[in-house]
Design an enzyme around this catalytic site. Structure first.
Site, PDB file in Angstrom:
ATOM      1  N   HIS A  54      12.204  -3.244  30.641  1.00  0.00           N
ATOM      2  CA  HIS A  54      11.811  -3.220  29.221  1.00  0.00           C
ATOM      3  C   HIS A  54      12.125  -4.535  28.515  1.00  0.00           C
ATOM      4  O   HIS A  54      13.240  -4.744  28.037  1.00  0.00           O
ATOM      5  CB  HIS A  54      12.546  -2.057  28.544  1.00  0.00           C
ATOM      6  N   HIS A 173       8.117   5.327  24.039  1.00  0.00           N
ATOM      7  CA  HIS A 173       9.010   5.186  22.895  1.00  0.00           C
ATOM      8  C   HIS A 173       8.904   6.532  22.189  1.00  0.00           C
ATOM      9  O   HIS A 173       7.943   6.789  21.464  1.00  0.00           O
ATOM     10  CB  HIS A 173       8.593   4.031  21.972  1.00  0.00           C
ATOM     11  N   HIS A 219      14.824   3.515  26.108  1.00  0.00           N
ATOM     12  CA  HIS A 219      15.971   3.392  25.188  1.00  0.00           C
ATOM     13  C   HIS A 219      16.439   4.706  24.567  1.00  0.00           C
ATOM     14  O   HIS A 219      16.449   4.860  23.349  1.00  0.00           O
ATOM     15  CB  HIS A 219      15.679   2.379  24.073  1.00  0.00           C
ATOM     16  N   ASP A 286      15.490  -3.912  26.484  1.00  0.00           N
ATOM     17  CA  ASP A 286      14.671  -3.906  25.264  1.00  0.00           C
ATOM     18  C   ASP A 286      14.831  -5.236  24.527  1.00  0.00           C
ATOM     19  O   ASP A 286      14.982  -5.283  23.292  1.00  0.00           O
ATOM     20  CB  ASP A 286      14.975  -2.718  24.354  1.00  0.00           C
ATOM     21  N   HIS A 290      12.664 -11.857  17.597  1.00  0.00           N
ATOM     22  CA  HIS A 290      11.901 -12.099  16.361  1.00  0.00           C
ATOM     23  C   HIS A 290      12.406 -13.397  15.757  1.00  0.00           C
ATOM     24  O   HIS A 290      13.440 -13.927  16.180  1.00  0.00           O
ATOM     25  CB  HIS A 290      12.141 -10.959  15.362  1.00  0.00           C
ATOM     26  N   GLY A 302      15.030  -5.295  16.268  1.00  0.00           N
ATOM     27  CA  GLY A 302      15.277  -5.708  17.643  1.00  0.00           C
ATOM     28  C   GLY A 302      15.842  -7.107  17.727  1.00  0.00           C
ATOM     29  O   GLY A 302      15.807  -7.871  16.752  1.00  0.00           O
TER      30      GLY A 302
HETATM   31  O1  DOR Z   1      13.517  -2.384  17.798  1.00  0.00           O
HETATM   32  C1  DOR Z   1      12.442  -2.395  18.372  1.00  0.00           C
HETATM   33  N1  DOR Z   1      11.778  -3.550  18.563  1.00  0.00           N
HETATM   34  N2  DOR Z   1      11.917  -1.250  18.813  1.00  0.00           N
HETATM   35  C2  DOR Z   1      10.660  -1.176  19.314  1.00  0.00           C
HETATM   36  O2  DOR Z   1      10.235  -0.139  19.701  1.00  0.00           O
HETATM   37  C3  DOR Z   1       9.817  -2.382  19.352  1.00  0.00           C
HETATM   38  C4  DOR Z   1      10.635  -3.586  19.416  1.00  0.00           C
HETATM   39  C5  DOR Z   1       9.842  -4.837  19.162  1.00  0.00           C
HETATM   40  O3  DOR Z   1       8.750  -5.000  19.766  1.00  0.00           O
HETATM   41  O4  DOR Z   1      10.289  -5.686  18.407  1.00  0.00           O
HETATM   42 ZN    ZN Z   2      10.599   1.172  21.830  1.00  0.00          ZN
HETATM   43 ZN    ZN Z   3      10.886  -2.231  23.196  1.00  0.00          ZN
END
Ligand code: DOR
Ligand code: ZN
Ligand code: ZN
Length: 415
Positions: A54, A173, A219, A286, A290, A302
């Site tokens: 992931h 998810h 997750h 995960d 960003h 995230g």
């Molecule tokens: O926190 C998250 N960020 N959860 C998600 O399901 C998507 C992910 C993202 O792509 O930034």
């Molecule tokens: Zn997710």
């Molecule tokens: Zn994810």
């Protein structure tokens, strides 16, 4: 090539040995092997390359967050030699032509092997996406990528019936959109909106709709949903699940914006015990990079984890909370099996020689400003951890050593 003086976990014992690698494969493991090219791994433990089920490598329209180069540099620095990329890209990976395009654009730009998830808009897309080369499917229950709707059991059932024909893995998810409500402006309100019940209901819908197909819960974050999945496994359902470093090691006393959110201390402890007991199938990062502005501005959730996931858990090995063997199972062999990777995930004669050398005693403080990821922030910032990746090899070639990526992007696309 010979890697000499490495310690390898055989059963539950660390044994010092040499590994002879030929054509990218472990040809021989034993004592006293010699060769022309030798790499001295004295004091280090040789572990199989980690497999991340992931990761969001972004690139394309989201290259300002991460690129194939930065994301896979991050991966090899963290001991990962294979990662599976999530399809919420821009544009999203929802058609065979986009899958083919993504595979082409990744070639020659990746430092580790990469496989791709795609999202079917409906059951009729399943075969075409598989033929185009995706490794598995991903369903975002709460945030459709392109109008697809898997919010109710019937839609899930139709998709899973088709996936079952091809033995395809469908990752979810699992947050029920009908139960997510309220403002998401602040970290606190966001966590409140993504309530425990949303995950519980999402997981129940997957379990009800999956039939005999292979479902994977991404997750998993709550003790309640965990019990439901464990119980379904006990009944013989072909359901697997992953746990992230942040859900197993942090709780809502840390301020971090992520979906699903950080939960209570009780949830965190229950998740960690599922890792130790072996009921969990995988640790997955995960990795969700960003820009800092988006993240702090509440526009994105995230954070990046590829570079630190292993160290965070090696630290727990050093604290005596989980065994090294169990950890490697969860980060390498089991995820490799779930994705049907052949001869991957074990240090064994005849297996692919993608591996890392780790120093279990090396201590360092987590410093996001030094990440290869473009996203230089982390809820683990400042944490002192013991256990570090010193070098990573892909098919016998050194790609990462001592803080530097040292090879060309020699990763392969899985597909
Ligand atoms: O926190 C998250 N960020 N959860 C998600 O399901 C998507 C992910 C993202 O792509 O930034
Ligand atoms: Zn997710
Ligand atoms: Zn994810």
């Amino acid at each position: 090539m010979i890697v000499k003086n490495a310690k390898v976990l055989l059963g539950s014992e660390l044994v010092e040995l040499e590994a002879r690698i030929e054509d990218g494969v472990f040809k021989e493991l034993g004592r006293g092997l010699r060769g022309d090219v030798e790499y001295d791994a004295k004091g280090l433990i040789l572990i199989p390359g980690l497999v991340d089920l992931h990761a969001h490598l972004r690139d394309w329209g989201l290259s300002y967050k991460e690129t194939f180069e930065s994301g896979t540099s991050s991966a090899v620095a963290g001991g990962f030699t294979t990662v599976f990329d999530m399809p919420n890209t821009s544009p999203p990976l929802t058609s065979p032509s986009r899958v083919r395009e993504r595979i082409e654009s990744a070639r020659g730009r990746i430092y580790c092997d990469v496989g791709f998830y795609a999202t079917p808009k409906g059951p009729r897309d399943v075969k075409g996406l598989l033929d185009a080369g995706c490794s598995a499917f991903k369903v975002f229950m709460h945030k459709p990528l392109e109008g697809e709707d898997y919010g109710d059991v019937e839609r899930i059932r139709e998709l899973m019936a088709e996936a079952e024909r091809y033995e395809a893995l469908v990752a979810f998810h699992a947050e029920d959109p009908k139960l997510i409500s309220g403002s998401e402006d602040t970290v606190e309100s966001h966590a409140k909106a993504h309530k425990v019940e949303a995950e519980v209901s999402g997981v129940l819908k997957v379990l009800e709709g999956m039939g005999g197909a292979r479902a994977h819960i991404c997750h998993l974050s709550t003790a309640r949903a965990l019990s439901l999945v464990e119980e379904a496994k006990g009944r013989g359902k072909r359901v697997s699940f992953e746990i992230t470093p942040h859900h197993a090691l942090l709780d809502d006393s840390t301020e971090a914006r992520v979906e699903p959110p950080l939960r209570s201390r009780m949830d965190r402890e229950r998740l960690f015990s599922a890792l130790v007991s072996g009921s969990a199938d995988a640790i997955a990062t995960d990795h969700a990079p960003h820009s800092l502005e988006e993240y702090l501005g509440g526009k994105a959730s995230g954070f990046p984890s590829l570079e630190i996931a292993l160290s965070l858990f090696l630290n727990e090995v050093n604290r005596g909370r989980i065994g090294l063997g169990t950890l490697i199972e969860l980060m390498s062999r089991r995820p490799a099996r779930l994705m049907n990777l052949k001869k991957v995930g074990e240090v064994r004669e005849g297996f692919v020689a993608s591996f890392s050398l780790i120093d279990l005693k090396r201590e360092f403080r987590i410093d996001p400003s030094s990440f290869f990821s473009k996203a230089k922030y982390s809820p683990f910032e400042g944490r002192l951890v013991r256990g570090k990746v010193m070098a990573t090899f892909i098919r016998g070639e050194l790609v990462y050593e001592d803080g530097e990526v040292v090879s060309k992007p020699i990763g392969r696309v899985i597909g």
